[in-house]
Write a protein that holds these residues in place. Sequence first.
Motif, PDB file in Angstrom:
ATOM      1  N   GLY A   1      33.248  76.661 -71.237  1.00  0.00           N
ATOM      2  CA  GLY A   1      34.475  76.601 -72.077  1.00  0.00           C
ATOM      3  C   GLY A   1      35.708  77.367 -71.675  1.00  0.00           C
ATOM      4  O   GLY A   1      35.765  78.221 -70.451  1.00  0.00           O
ATOM      5  N   TYR A   2      36.964  77.144 -72.126  1.00  0.00           N
ATOM      6  CA  TYR A   2      38.038  78.048 -71.791  1.00  0.00           C
ATOM      7  C   TYR A   2      37.860  79.409 -72.177  1.00  0.00           C
ATOM      8  O   TYR A   2      38.264  80.276 -71.273  1.00  0.00           O
ATOM      9  CB  TYR A   2      39.097  77.091 -72.313  1.00  0.00           C
ATOM     10  CG  TYR A   2      40.454  78.171 -72.133  1.00  0.00           C
ATOM     11  CD1 TYR A   2      41.301  77.986 -70.634  1.00  0.00           C
ATOM     12  CD2 TYR A   2      41.179  78.841 -73.175  1.00  0.00           C
ATOM     13  CE1 TYR A   2      42.545  78.813 -70.757  1.00  0.00           C
ATOM     14  CE2 TYR A   2      42.338  79.552 -73.055  1.00  0.00           C
ATOM     15  CZ  TYR A   2      42.932  79.605 -71.495  1.00  0.00           C
ATOM     16  OH  TYR A   2      43.925  80.344 -71.202  1.00  0.00           O
TER      17      TYR A   2
ATOM     18  N   GLY B   1      31.533  68.922 -72.746  1.00  0.00           N
ATOM     19  CA  GLY B   1      31.993  70.315 -72.229  1.00  0.00           C
ATOM     20  C   GLY B   1      33.517  70.360 -71.994  1.00  0.00           C
ATOM     21  O   GLY B   1      34.185  71.109 -72.249  1.00  0.00           O
TER      22      GLY B   1
ATOM     23  N   THR C   1      35.823  69.770 -74.827  1.00  0.00           N
ATOM     24  CA  THR C   1      36.056  70.941 -75.581  1.00  0.00           C
ATOM     25  C   THR C   1      36.942  71.917 -75.089  1.00  0.00           C
ATOM     26  O   THR C   1      37.913  72.566 -75.464  1.00  0.00           O
ATOM     27  CB  THR C   1      34.757  71.712 -75.798  1.00  0.00           C
ATOM     28  OG1 THR C   1      33.935  70.518 -76.362  1.00  0.00           O
ATOM     29  CG2 THR C   1      34.840  72.731 -76.810  1.00  0.00           C
ATOM     30  N   ALA C   2      36.642  72.068 -73.844  1.00  0.00           N
ATOM     31  CA  ALA C   2      37.624  73.207 -72.894  1.00  0.00           C
ATOM     32  C   ALA C   2      39.147  72.633 -72.969  1.00  0.00           C
ATOM     33  O   ALA C   2      40.026  73.401 -73.066  1.00  0.00           O
ATOM     34  CB  ALA C   2      37.051  73.259 -71.487  1.00  0.00           C
TER      35      ALA C   2
ATOM     36  N   LEU D   1      40.439  70.957 -75.297  1.00  0.00           N
ATOM     37  CA  LEU D   1      40.852  71.169 -76.534  1.00  0.00           C
ATOM     38  C   LEU D   1      41.318  72.819 -76.872  1.00  0.00           C
ATOM     39  O   LEU D   1      42.458  73.206 -77.321  1.00  0.00           O
ATOM     40  CB  LEU D   1      39.970  70.867 -77.715  1.00  0.00           C
ATOM     41  CG  LEU D   1      40.196  70.981 -79.101  1.00  0.00           C
ATOM     42  CD1 LEU D   1      41.660  70.467 -79.595  1.00  0.00           C
ATOM     43  CD2 LEU D   1      39.210  70.589 -79.956  1.00  0.00           C
ATOM     44  N   GLU D   2      40.544  73.622 -76.279  1.00  0.00           N
ATOM     45  CA  GLU D   2      40.621  75.102 -76.163  1.00  0.00           C
ATOM     46  C   GLU D   2      41.920  75.429 -75.674  1.00  0.00           C
ATOM     47  O   GLU D   2      42.773  76.107 -76.134  1.00  0.00           O
ATOM     48  CB  GLU D   2      39.679  75.888 -75.627  1.00  0.00           C
ATOM     49  CG  GLU D   2      38.371  75.793 -76.210  1.00  0.00           C
ATOM     50  CD  GLU D   2      37.417  76.638 -75.471  1.00  0.00           C
ATOM     51  OE1 GLU D   2      36.514  76.223 -74.767  1.00  0.00           O
ATOM     52  OE2 GLU D   2      37.303  77.808 -75.734  1.00  0.00           O
TER      53      GLU D   2
ATOM     54  N   LYS E   1      44.513  73.470 -75.000  1.00  0.00           N
ATOM     55  CA  LYS E   1      45.465  72.718 -75.565  1.00  0.00           C
ATOM     56  C   LYS E   1      45.885  73.710 -76.860  1.00  0.00           C
ATOM     57  O   LYS E   1      47.265  73.696 -77.024  1.00  0.00           O
ATOM     58  CB  LYS E   1      45.218  71.310 -76.390  1.00  0.00           C
ATOM     59  CG  LYS E   1      46.251  70.512 -76.517  1.00  0.00           C
ATOM     60  CD  LYS E   1      45.719  69.161 -77.289  1.00  0.00           C
ATOM     61  CE  LYS E   1      45.719  67.978 -76.177  1.00  0.00           C
ATOM     62  NZ  LYS E   1      45.314  66.828 -76.786  1.00  0.00           N
ATOM     63  N   ALA E   2      45.221  74.367 -77.251  1.00  0.00           N
ATOM     64  CA  ALA E   2      45.468  75.172 -78.332  1.00  0.00           C
ATOM     65  C   ALA E   2      46.060  76.421 -77.997  1.00  0.00           C
ATOM     66  O   ALA E   2      46.501  77.262 -78.793  1.00  0.00           O
ATOM     67  CB  ALA E   2      44.120  75.758 -79.504  1.00  0.00           C
ATOM     68  N   GLN E   3      46.135  76.645 -76.523  1.00  0.00           N
ATOM     69  CA  GLN E   3      46.789  77.970 -76.130  1.00  0.00           C
ATOM     70  C   GLN E   3      48.422  77.474 -75.910  1.00  0.00           C
ATOM     71  O   GLN E   3      48.968  78.500 -75.643  1.00  0.00           O
ATOM     72  CB  GLN E   3      46.284  78.338 -74.797  1.00  0.00           C
ATOM     73  CG  GLN E   3      44.880  78.757 -75.014  1.00  0.00           C
ATOM     74  CD  GLN E   3      44.524  80.104 -76.064  1.00  0.00           C
ATOM     75  OE1 GLN E   3      45.337  81.033 -75.946  1.00  0.00           O
ATOM     76  NE2 GLN E   3      43.958  79.821 -77.053  1.00  0.00           N
ATOM     77  N   SER E   4      48.808  76.369 -75.985  1.00  0.00           N
ATOM     78  CA  SER E   4      50.111  75.998 -75.705  1.00  0.00           C
ATOM     79  C   SER E   4      51.159  76.866 -76.388  1.00  0.00           C
ATOM     80  O   SER E   4      52.153  77.252 -75.640  1.00  0.00           O
ATOM     81  CB  SER E   4      50.349  74.580 -76.079  1.00  0.00           C
ATOM     82  OG  SER E   4      49.739  73.556 -75.320  1.00  0.00           O
TER      83      SER E   4
ATOM     84  N   ASN F   1      44.107  62.057 -80.178  1.00  0.00           N
ATOM     85  CA  ASN F   1      43.832  63.257 -80.161  1.00  0.00           C
ATOM     86  C   ASN F   1      42.665  63.852 -81.510  1.00  0.00           C
ATOM     87  O   ASN F   1      41.987  64.699 -81.232  1.00  0.00           O
ATOM     88  CB  ASN F   1      45.182  64.063 -80.561  1.00  0.00           C
ATOM     89  CG  ASN F   1      45.852  64.530 -79.413  1.00  0.00           C
ATOM     90  OD1 ASN F   1      45.152  64.504 -78.348  1.00  0.00           O
ATOM     91  ND2 ASN F   1      47.215  64.433 -79.427  1.00  0.00           N
TER      92      ASN F   1
ATOM     93  N   THR G   1      38.944  65.502 -81.045  1.00  0.00           N
ATOM     94  CA  THR G   1      38.788  66.730 -81.753  1.00  0.00           C
ATOM     95  C   THR G   1      37.456  66.505 -82.715  1.00  0.00           C
ATOM     96  O   THR G   1      36.586  67.351 -82.561  1.00  0.00           O
ATOM     97  CB  THR G   1      39.838  67.227 -82.650  1.00  0.00           C
ATOM     98  OG1 THR G   1      40.985  67.160 -81.964  1.00  0.00           O
ATOM     99  CG2 THR G   1      39.753  68.635 -83.221  1.00  0.00           C
TER     100      THR G   1
ATOM    101  N   VAL H   1      34.107  66.613 -80.892  1.00  0.00           N
ATOM    102  CA  VAL H   1      33.635  67.712 -80.553  1.00  0.00           C
ATOM    103  C   VAL H   1      33.283  68.778 -81.571  1.00  0.00           C
ATOM    104  O   VAL H   1      32.190  69.427 -81.440  1.00  0.00           O
ATOM    105  CB  VAL H   1      34.879  68.682 -79.771  1.00  0.00           C
ATOM    106  CG1 VAL H   1      34.772  70.101 -79.710  1.00  0.00           C
ATOM    107  CG2 VAL H   1      35.146  68.027 -78.216  1.00  0.00           C
TER     108      VAL H   1
END
Lengths: 190, 190
Positions: free
Chosen positions: B21-22, B92, B95-96, B98-99, B101-104, B156, B160, B163
């Motif tokens: 994962g990220y 896998g 999910t990574a 998505l993780e 993307k959430a850091q944008s 999107n 999500t 996952v």
Amino acid sequence: MDDDAEDEIMEATYGALCENGYAGLTMQDIADESEKSKPTLHYHYGTKQELLLAFLDYLLDEFHERLEGDGDDPADELVSLLTPREDEVGDGFRTAMLEMKAQSPYNEGVRDRFVEYEEELKTYIEDTVRRGVEEGVFRNDVDAEGTAEMLVALGNGLRTRSVTVGKTDDELRATVETYVETCLVDGDGV
Amino acid sequence: MDDDAEDEIMEATYGALCENGYAGLTMQDIADESEKSKPTLHYHYGTKQELLLAFLDYLLDEFHERLEGDGDDPADELVSLLTPREDEVGDGFRTAMLEMKAQSPYNEGVRDRFVEYEEELKTYIEDTVRRGVEEGVFRNDVDAEGTAEMLVALGNGLRTRSVTVGKTDDELRATVETYVETCLVDGDGV
DNA sequence: GACAACTAACTGACCGGTCAGTTAAACAGT
DNA sequence: ACTGTTTAACTGACCGGTCAGTTAGTTGTC
């Protein structure tokens, strides 16, 4: 535990999540946001993990209150269920929840809570769609279950886009409204 | 830099992201996945951050190749654009991403790349919708821009859900198909 | 005095990044 | 063709910082 302490820590967790996001969240951040020290958090909740799960439970409780249907127009209710409330000001919290959601595959406790949340939301939407059909507001050939699945996914996707691509809440709302108007609302008594 | 080395490191990053994962990704994980050592990664890319941005660029290149329209039936093309390809096996990688993307919101470089990605996807979908209208496959009163926004968000959201809630790819596909069939495809020559 | 609530100080693990070197291939001069 | 020089690619060992969690002790309250 003291109820005051619990509330304080949960509120502090909320604040710290908004400010630092989930990835950047430390126990110290939460302690700083509250009047408590870091070891006190461990005293009450054991591990960081347990604290965060308690926080999700705390959110779920608040969510349940939101699902007190106001018997509103079904179309309006769908829109308001899928768009952020006014008190969710700023992207901080939304982003943090997206980050946490993305942790579901790695963390059973987190997953369970998000599954419960989405399950309940979907069921409630399904009921609202059925109500709309019964009241003659929606076309009578809409599939409530499929529509609910659609809408939950759409709501998720839109919130994600508000965070990543910077869509405004008005744009989110417009997209949901368009879907409800064009695909659900009965235009000519069908 | 050696092209072989670049490829190797990018592939190793892909593998390490799928596995860890990220959030759980370390430079050592990437090094272990490749034949290189951790300092070598720094030698080529400077910081972890820069390596990951290079990885996103690498993915964007692959994405561009996917946008080579096959002139297929517009309905089919929309569905295939919004559902995972067969080679994306397992959650896998999804999910990574998505993780990440959430850091944008916390990282401009990441945000830029996701914005570019979603922008291009949306434009391509918009064109496909227009093509569908022109070819008479879709109803002629659909708003291409609004529909594209809808579909990107829906895609999107569905990913999500695959996952977090564990929806299967078949279920995702079914939802997209239903939307395309009921809201876009022209049933009676309108 | 007993117990709950709390904390300053500390520890151990981990991780990104650095540094001083090694290896091997390309290259230039004779 | 042989030799010295340069350089890209690479690495083992290490450093500085961070953070979850612990410990040992203090404070307050019934």
